[in-house]
Design an enzyme around this catalytic site. Sequence first.
Site, PDB file in Angstrom:
ATOM      1  N   ASP A 134       0.888  -1.042   0.272  1.00  0.00           N
ATOM      2  CA  ASP A 134      -0.215   0.403  -0.303  1.00  0.00           C
ATOM      3  C   ASP A 134       0.568   1.178  -0.178  1.00  0.00           C
ATOM      4  OD1 ASP A 134      -2.659   1.591   0.502  1.00  0.00           O
ATOM      5  OD2 ASP A 134      -2.562   0.579   2.031  1.00  0.00           O
ATOM      6  N   LYS A 328      -7.936  -8.541  -2.671  1.00  0.00           N
ATOM      7  CA  LYS A 328      -7.862  -7.224  -1.986  1.00  0.00           C
ATOM      8  C   LYS A 328      -8.304  -7.741  -0.234  1.00  0.00           C
ATOM      9  CE  LYS A 328      -7.501  -3.403  -3.023  1.00  0.00           C
ATOM     10  NZ  LYS A 328      -8.264  -2.304  -3.790  1.00  0.00           N
ATOM     11  N   CYS A 451     -30.220  17.839  -9.953  1.00  0.00           N
ATOM     12  CA  CYS A 451     -30.999  19.517 -10.130  1.00  0.00           C
ATOM     13  C   CYS A 451     -31.130  19.812 -11.481  1.00  0.00           C
ATOM     14  CB  CYS A 451     -29.807  20.154  -9.273  1.00  0.00           C
ATOM     15  SG  CYS A 451     -30.138  21.576  -9.314  1.00  0.00           S
TER      16      CYS A 451
END
Length: 711
Positions: A134, A328, A451
């Site tokens: 990582d 993972k 919107c």
Amino acid sequence: MSETPDHAAEIAQMSRDGAKTQVETLSAQLERANLAYHQRDAPEISDAEYDRLKRRLQALEAAFPDLAVADSPTQHVGAAPADGFSKLRHEQRMMSLGNAFDDEDVTEFVKGIRKYLGLGPEDPLSFTAEPKIDGLSLSLRYKNGVLVYAATRGDGEVGENVTANARTISDIPSVLEGAPQELEVRGEVYMSHEDFAALNAAQEARGAKLFANPRNAAAGSLRQLDAQITAARPLRFFAYAWGVLSAPLAQTQTDAIARLSSLGFITNPLTKRCRSSVEMIRHYHQIEADRATLGYDIDGVVYKVDDLGLQQRLGFRSTTPRWAIAHKFPAELAWTKLEAIEIQVGRTGALSPVARLTPVTVGGVVVSNATLHNEDYIAGRDANGGDIRGGKDIREGDWVQVYRAGDVIPKVADVDLSRRPPEAVAFVFPTTCWKCGSDAIREEGDAVRRCSGGLICPAQQVEKLKHFVSRAAFDIDGLGAKQVEAFYHDGWIKEPADIFHLKKEYGPGQIRQLKNREGWGEKSADKLFDAIESCRHIPLPKVIFALGIRHVGEQTATLLGRHYGSWTAFEAAMTKADPQNGGEAWEDLLGIDGVGAVLAQSLVSTFHQDAERAAIDRLVKELDIEDAERPASTSEISGLTIVFTGTLEKMTRSEAKARAEAMGAKVSGSVSKKTDILVAGRGAGSKATKAADLGVRVIDEDDWITLAGHV
Ligand code: IVH
């Protein structure tokens, strides 16, 4: 600007010793300010103060020339440090990895590979399994055994030139013995837990910003403009892959990694060769069990096909290899209180609910916001109206379970009904936009309410602007989300084109000037104007991406750029394309591999809306758009339409199809007048007859192999 005469008179009166002390103090102050500035996010003094100190030092040096040393801060060119990193284009794209989340995904991955390669269940097939570090990936380029440059991954095509910084990492050899003439080594830069803790302790002691985790610390340290700072940060490097090579490293992944190790790179000792998915999964669980004792962060296990010949046959999808996958580790979880649900309005008008949480540490990172996806998710329904979380809804005041996997935005996964406060009420999702008051409409089949204000909605405008300046788009140094918000708020910019008028409107000689705004000075204002100027020349795909059109991500923008080649061609096609009546431009757009009807519709409608179109035209007038690279037309079959029929014996149909597409051909399922080549395998039937009738060129599998140069 120079020192005022008063100052000059005062300096003229000074003793040499007095001047010397001041020169030393000022030099130290300026060097310190330079360093802080180099770190970018931690400037310690204002630009105005910096300029004042520098002018004073210049005046002293002018009056006492023997005190002016060669490396005085007044002698640094332009005084300001280098403006960001230069960019480097990766000769071979840096790919990312597909993900597997459970054992079944791994078995499917192995099955898929066997199928693609046409291997029977008994045919041997080995994989390597190794920790997924990582950190951040780095490409190291060696020529004749000498490190010549290092680049971050960037967007996979273009990274940042961090050569000077990489040279300070002791795990990275600067000279190799016995290496191929051309060698690109790829791997991960990371920081150990121990070094991370010490770095943060030191940061804390001097009141500097703390890093959230070792990965951020590694990234922040590698991306220092001043390599001396990188040198002081304990970074490490694992080599796990390669790019450009003038000679193969080995026949297998295992041996290639061993070769890298013998060249002097650190490779991961937990790498293991596995002969089946059972063995791979066993090794995964072993690594998972050892995870806490490794001393550095890993977030999964990477499996790679061991045989490099097979890796080559398997090749790549658009951004990931077919021959590797990342398995993972499960996400990390924590419980906390949901204080409020807020609605954010995105650049395409999507109303996104965000959970404001009582801060909680999840896997070492403090989380105070998480996504709630959409209104159905809050209500406990999935996209098809079925239940999620057993139908439990989420309310303000609830105890919720938060999870985060890797670098993705944390999510709210579950809710604890036993702790729900009696006064909690079901959340009512708004049906109007709180920013502009327009109706927020949810179209059938869409999980998202939007919107309908379009360009009149300030939230959409500002989000569009933020997207426009983001890293993958115009990436204007000194103009980030914060500055865009402030400029928008004050009416300085309303749409992207306005950014290019900033200097004219708020530059030297104007009534209101950028340099007079709080947090700005002459130096930073000039820097921003320069950065904006240098962005006028920009590659076509970046412009397409920066427009912020719904469904048009970076990858699609690249596809579109390559397809149309120039802005003129792209714009003309978008103007002409007519989704209602079809026609050539529309069909051509839909024919691009990776462009579906929804995306095409979204693109075309943007160009057909007058206000949006006018804003795009105003922007384009400001730019000098660089044509995109067209796909290599060197391949004999690029642009041709190919049909495969019958049984292929030396490869599977998927492999042949992928190869044809990689070479720029279109693969079709049926023979027509448009077919250029029919590849007829064993037992080819009616298609071959039809092709012969139509006068289409028919070739057999061996001819195909010669043409496509594979197997
Ligand atoms: S192989 C073609 N091996 O994970 C792909 N990547 O999620 C070559 N990573 O961008 C990558 N550990 O930065 C590979 N042992 C490992 C890795 C690894 C970490 C990173 C790498 C990549 C990312 C994809």
